[in-house]
Motif scaffolding. Sequence first.
Motif, mmCIF file in Angstrom:
data_model
loop_
_atom_site.group_PDB
_atom_site.id
_atom_site.type_symbol
_atom_site.label_atom_id
_atom_site.label_comp_id
_atom_site.label_asym_id
_atom_site.label_seq_id
_atom_site.Cartn_x
_atom_site.Cartn_y
_atom_site.Cartn_z
ATOM 1 N N ASP A 24 -35.700 36.808 -10.250
ATOM 2 C CA ASP A 24 -34.351 36.781 -9.848
ATOM 3 C C ASP A 24 -33.505 35.708 -9.983
ATOM 4 O O ASP A 24 -32.579 35.456 -9.748
ATOM 5 N N SER A 37 -34.679 42.088 -7.079
ATOM 6 C CA SER A 37 -33.334 42.434 -6.333
ATOM 7 C C SER A 37 -32.226 42.539 -7.420
ATOM 8 O O SER A 37 -30.933 42.647 -6.807
ATOM 9 N N GLY A 57 -31.136 39.956 -9.322
ATOM 10 C CA GLY A 57 -30.536 38.844 -9.417
ATOM 11 C C GLY A 57 -29.542 38.510 -8.067
ATOM 12 O O GLY A 57 -28.599 37.524 -8.257
ATOM 13 N N SER A 58 -29.596 39.184 -7.311
ATOM 14 C CA SER A 58 -28.822 39.242 -6.163
ATOM 15 C C SER A 58 -29.423 39.014 -4.794
ATOM 16 O O SER A 58 -30.731 39.009 -4.778
ATOM 17 N N ARG A 59 -28.685 38.739 -3.732
ATOM 18 C CA ARG A 59 -29.483 38.292 -2.337
ATOM 19 C C ARG A 59 -30.129 39.546 -1.952
ATOM 20 O O ARG A 59 -31.228 39.364 -1.279
ATOM 21 N N THR A 60 -29.718 40.925 -2.122
ATOM 22 C CA THR A 60 -30.538 41.966 -1.786
ATOM 23 C C THR A 60 -30.479 43.045 -3.102
ATOM 24 O O THR A 60 -29.732 43.014 -3.833
ATOM 25 N N GLU A 81 -27.230 44.770 -3.330
ATOM 26 C CA GLU A 81 -25.976 43.962 -4.140
ATOM 27 C C GLU A 81 -26.226 44.038 -5.425
ATOM 28 O O GLU A 81 -25.468 43.983 -6.112
ATOM 29 N N GLY A 82 -27.680 43.987 -5.900
ATOM 30 C CA GLY A 82 -28.022 44.102 -7.396
ATOM 31 C C GLY A 82 -28.184 45.434 -7.840
ATOM 32 O O GLY A 82 -28.932 45.521 -9.013
ATOM 33 N N THR A 89 -27.422 46.242 -11.715
ATOM 34 C CA THR A 89 -27.953 45.548 -12.540
ATOM 35 C C THR A 89 -29.420 46.089 -12.539
ATOM 36 O O THR A 89 -30.013 46.477 -13.464
#
Length: 241
Positions: free
Chosen positions: A124, A147, A149-152, A155-156, A159
């Motif tokens: 990530d 994830s 590349g996101s916090r969760t 959220e990702g 992608t």
Amino acid sequence: MITEVCAPSFLSAVNAGNSGASRVELCAELVLGGVTPSYALIKNVVAAIDIPVYVLIRPRSGGFTYSEAELKLMRDDVAMCASLGCAGVVSGVLKNDHTIDTVATAGLIEAAGAMDFTFHRAFDWVPDMEEGVERLLQIGCSRVLTSGGSRTAEEGFDTLVALDRTYGDDIVVMPGGGVNEKNISRFKAAGFSEVHFSATKVQQQSLPLPNISFFPQTMPDERGVYVSDPEIIKRMVDMVK
């Protein structure tokens, strides 16, 4: 759907084994992002549960770029896992610019031998995820835990879906990071074959507050113990059967 529980303790691993999870990723110090568990913990978990045990290979917290001495420790830990009957290891190495260090990671894959190899959430941090997957394919990596590349993972999500549609026939894209009872069904509906979650719950010990704390001020005090909760695990497994 294969359900992998990130288990930060012996009790957590046993809870996962008794609650219908497909496999365990065993680690220590989950609040620090996870580090390699002890020999004794790995040995006893493998003996105690009937589902595959994968082990996190990370010699310390604080990034994913390692010295030659640390890489040797990691390869030795991989060999230890093989000798104890583990089914897989979870690891990975980045360069200083956060691109995947294919040479160092390939060395870990080679050390794993017949064990399965998952590239963990260091992915990530990779600036170009498609290039990152291409590098993992070149060195024979089986799976990437990410994830998006996101916090969760929620959220990702977009992608993750794009990566799975592009590369899912060649490598397992396993969503992880913030997967819980409220969103796990979304990953099943999107067609992911595997999902990763911890199902942790803080168990507060009935102990007096210590005079001093060895934790950073941003973390809970030492009376809280993180455990993968059997009831949460079972509910999440049932949601994606």
